[in-house]
Enzyme design. Structure first.
Site: not given
Ligand code: UT7
Length: 333
Positions: A290, A260, A118
């Protein structure tokens, strides 16, 4: 040695026609518009159609034609194509050469792909600026294009909701003497200790595709979202602070900030850390998700076209991505 300045002479963008909304996505994978909107700010993304030539060089050709038209360039004016992408058309030849052919450039100009995920377009910007400043090239086509849709695991909700396809192209031109347009400063880096936090580990030299990999659906992007999130916030904010400090600037001197476009929460957190006014932060992650190396040049193009970014204004840019690469730049548009 005579030094030149680098002017962004023209910009262009292309996003595929097909829109995939959060609502539509939630019918095929266990997610919801509410979750995606709250956690990322994304509402929809664009998805390529190969039958419409919406592969990386095909999208880039449409964006490049617009950028060259806005710059007043003919195809054979181009001295060098720097093509930032994580997803090439093919393993070989490079996608910059594919674009040269698609644009009908017959002058055998230099063609190079840049893979810094990215942060790729920002890496390309520093390279292009160095090549232009030192007089090596006069006109450089800087491309940021991605087609993540073909490499997403559409059953993995933790990644597939985040990415979209698109292309942003910038026509960079050498200026002699006084110019109100130039790249003021840039900074790049990479923290390889966290390199596996965002990866596509299979399908290349270390781990060629096998039936087992395909059966287990292990050919796709893997990500530790929270590690990437924390690193993104830290590096973007610290690079911007460094650039501001070492150029004797404050937020008041910066007209626009284009970070970004990965996640609105990352953008807002960086803005808060820098104490940068939200109304001068440019975003388009809501519409396109993204698009990796394409996010900054497409957001810049939109803001130039709708009259927000004007000649002579200062614009700060920052990005992060797999590697974990990161970078920032300040330019006078
Ligand atoms: O250009 C670089 C590319 N990458 C990035 O920019 C990623 C950077 N990271 C992020 O943007 C965030 O970490 C995410 C958007 C990927 C995830 O957000 P988060 O607030 O860190 O959520 P998490 O990974 O802690 O997940 C929280 C919960 C989990 O459930 P449990 O374990 O709390 O029951 C996940 O399983 O949300 C769940 N989850 C979803 N639920 C519904 C993860 N993805 C999804 C989804 N829909 N798409």
């Amino acid at each position: 040695m005579k030094l030149y300045k680098t002017k962004i002479q023209g910009t262009g963008k292309y996003h595929p026609e097909k829109v995939l909304t959060n609502e539509e996505l939630s019918k095929t994978v266990d997610t919801s518009d509410e979750w995606i909107t709250q956690r990322t700010g994304i509402k929809e993304r664009r998805i390529s159609d190969l039958s419409k030539d919406e592969h990386p060089s095909g999208m880039a050709a449409r964006a490049a034609k617009e950028a060259m038209k806005n710059a007043g360039w003919e195809p054979n004016d181009v001295d060098c194509i720097l093509f930032a992408t994580t997803i090439p058309d093919m393993m070989l030849p490079n996608t910059a050469s594919m674009l040269q052919a698609a644009l009908g450039i017959t002058n055998n100009c230099a063609c190079l792909d840049v893979n810094a995920a990215c942060t790729g377009w920002l890496y390309g910007l520093q390279m292009a600026n160095s090549l232009i400043q030192t007089g090596v090239y006069k006109k450089v086509l800087l491309v940021g294009t991605e087609m993540a849709s073909g490499f997403n695991n559409w059953e993995d909700r933790s990644t597939c909701v985040l990415f979209g396809d698109g292309s942003g192209v910038t026509a960079l031109e050498a200026q002699e003497g006084d110019s109100e347009s130039f790249i003021l400063d840039s900074i790049l880096g990479s923290d390889s200790s966290k390199r596996m936090a965002l990866a596509m580990p299979n399908g290349a030299a270390m781990s060629p595709i096998t039936h087992e990999i395909l059966d287990n659906k292990e050919q796709y992007i893997t990500m530790d979202g929270q590690v990437v999130f924390k690193n993104a916030v830290k590096t973007m904010a610290s690079h911007c602070s460094t650039l501001l400090r070492r150029n004797g600037l404050t937020n008041d001197d910066i007209d626009w900030f284009i970070p970004h476009q990965a996640n609105l929460r990352i953008i807002e957190t960086v803005g808060k850390l820098l104490d940068f006014p939200a109304e001068r932060v440019i975003t388009n992650v809501q519409k396109y998700a993204n698009t990796s190396s394409a996010t900054i040049p497409t957001a810049m193009h939109e803001a130039v076209m709708d009259g927000r970014i004007k000649r002579g204004q200062k614009v700060m840019l920052a990005a992060f991505g797999a590697g974990l690469t990161s970078g920032a730049a300040i330019l006078q548009f």
